[in-house]
Design a protein around this motif. Structure first.
Motif, PDB file in Angstrom:
ATOM      1  N   THR A   3       0.817  -1.212   0.000  1.00  0.00           N
ATOM      2  CA  THR A   3       0.000   0.000   0.000  1.00  0.00           C
ATOM      3  C   THR A   3       0.846   1.256   0.000  1.00  0.00           C
ATOM      4  N   GLY A   4       2.133   1.140   0.289  1.00  0.00           N
ATOM      5  CA  GLY A   4       3.017   2.296   0.318  1.00  0.00           C
ATOM      6  C   GLY A   4       3.827   2.388  -0.949  1.00  0.00           C
ATOM      7  N   PRO A   5       4.804   3.280  -0.952  1.00  0.00           N
ATOM      8  CA  PRO A   5       5.664   3.421  -2.122  1.00  0.00           C
ATOM      9  C   PRO A   5       6.447   2.144  -2.383  1.00  0.00           C
ATOM     10  N   VAL A   6       6.715   1.894  -3.629  1.00  0.00           N
ATOM     11  CA  VAL A   6       7.463   0.705  -4.016  1.00  0.00           C
ATOM     12  C   VAL A   6       8.949   1.022  -3.926  1.00  0.00           C
ATOM     13  N   ALA A  75      -2.708   7.660   1.807  1.00  0.00           N
ATOM     14  CA  ALA A  75      -4.125   7.344   1.659  1.00  0.00           C
ATOM     15  C   ALA A  75      -4.322   5.841   1.481  1.00  0.00           C
ATOM     16  N   ASP A  76      -5.514   5.423   1.781  1.00  0.00           N
ATOM     17  CA  ASP A  76      -5.896   4.029   1.636  1.00  0.00           C
ATOM     18  C   ASP A  76      -5.840   3.619   0.160  1.00  0.00           C
ATOM     19  N   THR A  80      -6.969   5.411  -3.978  1.00  0.00           N
ATOM     20  CA  THR A  80      -6.221   5.389  -5.242  1.00  0.00           C
ATOM     21  C   THR A  80      -7.040   4.729  -6.331  1.00  0.00           C
ATOM     22  N   VAL A  81      -7.607   3.580  -6.035  1.00  0.00           N
ATOM     23  CA  VAL A  81      -8.413   2.851  -7.026  1.00  0.00           C
ATOM     24  C   VAL A  81      -9.609   3.688  -7.448  1.00  0.00           C
ATOM     25  N   PHE A  82     -10.239   4.379  -6.506  1.00  0.00           N
ATOM     26  CA  PHE A  82     -11.392   5.220  -6.840  1.00  0.00           C
ATOM     27  C   PHE A  82     -11.012   6.298  -7.846  1.00  0.00           C
TER      28      PHE A  82
END
Length: 103
Positions: A3-6, A75-76, A80-82
């Motif tokens: 969920t965080g930065p890669v 953010a959750d 992002t998907v939204f």
């Protein structure tokens, strides 16, 4: 699921291929959108402008939204998907308007 930065050193090969494919989709979408924009400029065809805008919203903007939200905020994943899906929906609407709208 991350969920965080890669972080490159902490990713699997599959995750690297996923990132690369997302980048290639954005790059190819930008190239095709640029060609559509050139068609708009050359022929003054408004439908080509909406096609270019739709392609950008469908391919480039979701990539930029993903990178921006995951980098700048904590953010959750659903947020992002939204926003990615809103961009894709607007892109499809712009493409639909380019095909069926009155210009």
């Amino acid at each position: 699921m991350t969920t965080g930065p890669v972080r490159i050193g902490e990713t699997s090969v599959f995750e690297l291929f996923t990132i690369a494919s997302l980048f290639l989709v954005a790059l190819m979408g930008a190239i095709i959108a640029y060609q559509a924009y050139r068609g708009y400029r050359r022929n003054d065809a408004t439908s080509m402008l909406y096609l270019a805008l739709g392609l950008l919203l469908l391919t480039v903007c979701p990539f930029l939204v993903n990178v921006t939200i995951t980098t700048v905020t904590s953010a959750d994943h659903l947020v992002t998907v939204f926003f990615e899906n809103v961009s894709r929906l607007l892109g499809l609407l712009a493409i639909m308007y380019s095909l069926y709208g009155r210009h």
